[in-house]
Design an enzyme around this catalytic site. Structure first.
Site, mmCIF file in Angstrom:
data_model
loop_
_atom_site.group_PDB
_atom_site.id
_atom_site.type_symbol
_atom_site.label_atom_id
_atom_site.label_comp_id
_atom_site.label_asym_id
_atom_site.label_seq_id
_atom_site.Cartn_x
_atom_site.Cartn_y
_atom_site.Cartn_z
ATOM 1 N N GLU A 115 23.637 -8.303 1.603
ATOM 2 C CA GLU A 115 24.407 -7.232 0.943
ATOM 3 C C GLU A 115 25.590 -6.805 1.807
ATOM 4 O OE1 GLU A 115 23.721 -7.009 -1.950
ATOM 5 O OE2 GLU A 115 21.635 -7.625 -2.051
ATOM 6 N N THR A 145 26.276 -14.270 -4.086
ATOM 7 C CA THR A 145 26.496 -15.003 -2.833
ATOM 8 C C THR A 145 26.481 -16.512 -3.061
ATOM 9 O OG1 THR A 145 25.474 -13.222 -1.582
ATOM 10 C CG2 THR A 145 25.592 -15.361 -0.510
ATOM 11 N N GLY A 179 17.591 -13.618 -4.731
ATOM 12 C CA GLY A 179 16.143 -13.456 -4.836
ATOM 13 C C GLY A 179 15.660 -13.718 -6.251
#
Length: 717
Positions: free
Chosen positions: A479, A196, A235
């Site tokens: 996601e 992303t 993350g």
């Protein structure tokens, strides 16, 4: 709304004591008039001593005990069935016991921790978990693994490290797997998954990070050429990761070959400093996931060797020749895997927890009187409360079963990909996209309903419900944003509908699209709507109608001269609706088939049938327009649906507490003052509130602001 237990129950200033009976009052002032009022007109100060000894904690509230005594089935047998067998239940409980008995994994004061404290605790748990796994002889491929993260409730660092490893395992060559997986498994490096970007999320083709092949040095040069190309949200990237799989547009000899994955080192393994050309950090506070260091990553002429491009399915040869093996959609496989695992961990489990908390609380919370002269009624006895909570409970079961179906589909797909057969990927991608969207959207709304059904106490962080809600809300976005995912599913459905209409073969899950048949719902009375054939047909009819009518509209627009992309955009609201209807139909059908194949005690089969009926009829009741639209269901039949739906609420209400007990969450896992097994909600709320820093630390505003304000006011008086 939330209110104090009683006026002036305790001082919030350490070292100061409230005046009480038998204690000298301070100097007289107008502000003390309330304290000096007669005992008849003033609320007595609460004696808190009896609330601090844990006098009732652990003793089951009689209102909850009575619910369990009347269960129509064996809770233990239902738990085993949900787990996939008694042996799986034994393994899960052993893992949960090992995790929860270890003080390092405690979540006791989680609601009072800062972002830095949450992050540090998550890293501490992740590091300790490796020792624990070694001590317990748990392995990455062992049966315990899926239960470990459930026991930790996700509050552990390095979850993206697992995605990093999965990505290499699926997209990497044997040589790359041999090089990277062993050190990753031993945590000699910590990986992240950088896909992303600040400017692009779901639309992978639009990613702006570039990887240019330098034929002279046999390296790829990676850059984020503009601010929108910066990786954003991965993350473990913010502070922890040393490496990442970075997705970038591949350029060879000036030609773009699309998005490809590259392994990149971002921090030194010696001192954790950023590598040359790397800028990275944490993206800042979020609604939840404060324990996760979601990060950003900028690249400036960062060079990686040629062998760092994952090349199981494509490769750049030394002379710059690009070779492709297999399907270009293989890059979607890792995300497909993540989406399906997300449905279970980030949508279904939070809903199961929310249902457990809200239903247990509703069985002990008494409010108002149903019958004059009797004691106040349990709020679960009110039909409105049942109508809020029981459909959400049915949905938790429905999505649990569809998740099992998706896992089987994924496992079959993975075996085929290993054989270099990519035929099932379009169906798998469409399924993972549509069900991720439906499940997360549905479960998010359901958790909010559970929170609101608990009134003021549900708004307290100590109820456990706000953190469940803010956590599950994120699952609608990451996601793959849900609307985009529904449109991806819709694209697959339109293609399949066109193929089916032309008599061409289609995947098994959409064969029903070729069986378009006119007709009306055959139900004659309300009991007919308890037949899975009747309501499954209704859902199938709605899905076929929405897909076919949208396909027709699309075709009409194109034939009238509207360009394809513009025609598509003019149909997207209906396309998303069609995709949702397809997924809803498959969920209902799968639930009914699961119940039909069920081989266990009669009591379990009976209550599962009731839940299946409730889930199906709730969908019709809540989306009446979809079923009434073309007259397939008549107004009179909708009245029958409503009658059967409301009848089911009273039937399932009798087993509501045993049905959530079967989810088998421990008190530590729920971390809720309202949802504990013993039902002692008021005692627990009070005791947990005492641990808040606002009660254990001095009042920072008193000396600086309150004291001068009060004294100035008094001096003027």
């Amino acid at each position: 709304g939330p209110a104090p237990l009683a006026p002036r129950t305790r001082s919030l200033q350490r070292g100061r004591r409230e005046p009480g009976p038998g204690r000298q009052q301070p100097d007289s002032s107008p502000g003390d008039a309330w304290d000096k009022s007669s005992s008849a007109s003033r609320m007595p100060l609460l004696d808190t001593s009896k609330y601090s000894q844990g006098s009732v904690l652990g003793k089951v509230n009689p209102d909850l005990a009575s619910e369990r005594r009347t269960a129509s089935f064996s809770v233990e047998k239902l738990t085993a069935w949900l787990d996939g067998g008694a042996e799986q239940t034994r393994i899960r409980r052993a893992v949960v016991e090992a995790i929860e008995s270890d003080p390092v994994f405690s979540r006791e004061n989680q609601y009072f921790q800062s972002q830095n404290e949450r992050y540090e605790a998550a890293v501490r748990k992740a590091v300790h978990l490796q020792r624990k796994m070694h001590e317990m002889r748990w392995t990455e491929k062992g049966p315990e693994l899926k239960y470990i993260y459930r026991a930790l409730s996700g509050d552990v660092a390095f979850l993206l490290h697992r995605v990093f490893m999965r990505c290499i395992s699926v997209l990497g060559s044997d040589k790359q797997i041999a090089k990277w997986i062993p050190p990753a498994t031993q945590y000699r490096l910590i990986g992240s998954y950088a896909q992303t970007e600040l400017g692009h999320g779901t639309y992978l083709q639009g990613l702006e990070t570039t990887a240019v092949f330098d034929i002279t040095t046999q390296e790829f040069i990676l850059n984020t050429p503009k601010i929108s190309a910066m990786k954003w949200w991965p993350g473990d990237m913010g502070r922890s990761a040393t490496h990442a799989v970075v997705f970038a547009q591949l350029y060879v000899h000036g030609q773009c070959y699309g998005v490809h994955p590259f392994i990149l080192q971002i921090r030194s393994l010696q001192d954790h400093s950023l590598c040359p050309g790397i800028t990275a950090g944490d993206i800042g506070p979020k609604m939840n996931f404060e324990h996760t260091d979601n990060g950003y990553l900028m690249l400036q002429n960062v060079r990686v060797p040629k062998e760092n491009m994952l090349n199981k399915f494509c490769e750049v040869q030394p002379d710059g020749t690009y070779i492709k093996r297999g399907s270009p959609k293989i890059n979607y496989f890792t995300m497909t895997t993540v989406r399906i695992s997300l449905i279970s961990d980030e949508a279904i489990l939070p809903l199961m927890k929310a249902c457990t908390i809200a239903i247990r609380y509703s069985a002990v919370r008494r409010q108002s009187k149903l019958k004059p002269g009797e004691q106040e009624a349990k709020i679960l006895d009110y039909q409105t409360q049942q109508e809020k909570l029981l459909p959400q409970l049915a949905a938790a079961y429905a999505f649990h079963f569809i998740n099992k179906y998706l896992q089987e589909l994924l496992n079959r797909g993975y075996r085929e990909v290993q054989k270099k057969n990519f035929d099932n990927l379009p169906e798998l991608h469409a399924f993972s996209s549509g069900f991720k969207a439906l499940a997360t959207q549905y479960c998010t709304s359901a958790v909010e309903i559970c929170l609101r059904a608990c009134g003021g106490h549900g708004y307290s962080l100590l109820s456990g419900l706000p953190s469940l809600y803010t956590k599950i809300l994120a699952s609608c976005i990451y996601e793959g944003e849900n609307t985009i995912l529904l449109l991806q599913t819709a694209r697959f459905l339109i293609k399949c509908f066109s193929a089916a209409s032309a008599g061409q073969p289609v995947p098994p899950s959409v064969i029903y699209l070729s069986a378009v048949k006119a007709g009306k719902c055959p139900a004659k009375n309300k009991l007919d709507f308890l037949s899975p054939d009747i309501y499954s047909e209704a859902y199938q009819h709605a899905a076929v109608r929405l897909v076919s009518s949208t396909a027709a509209k699309l075709q009409d627009l194109i034939q009238s001269g509207v360009k394809k992309h513009e025609a598509w955009n003019q149909c997207t609201v209906q396309l998303a609706q069609a995709a949702k209807a397809h997924c809803h139909y498959i969920t209902v059908k799968n639930f009914a088939e699961t119940v039909e194949k069920l081989e266990t005690e009669a009591g379990i089969q009976k209550i599962m049938k009731h839940l299946c009926d409730l889930f199906a009829l709730h969908g019709i009741f809540s989306n009446a327009g979809v079923f009434l639209h073309d007259g397939y269901i008549s107004g009179a039949q909708m009245d029958m649906v409503t009658a059967s739906y409301l009848d089911l609420l009273a039937v399932i209400r009798k087993d509501a507490v045993p049905l959530v007990d079967a989810f088998d969450f421990t008190d530590k896992s729920l971390n809720s003052a309202l949802g504990s097994y013993d039902g002692q909600v008021y005692q627990r709320l009070y005791e947990w509130a005492q641990k808040s820093p606002t009660n254990t630390q001095s009042n920072p505003a008193y000396e600086r602001y309150l004291k001068p304000l009060l004294h100035n006011t008094l001096s003027k008086l």
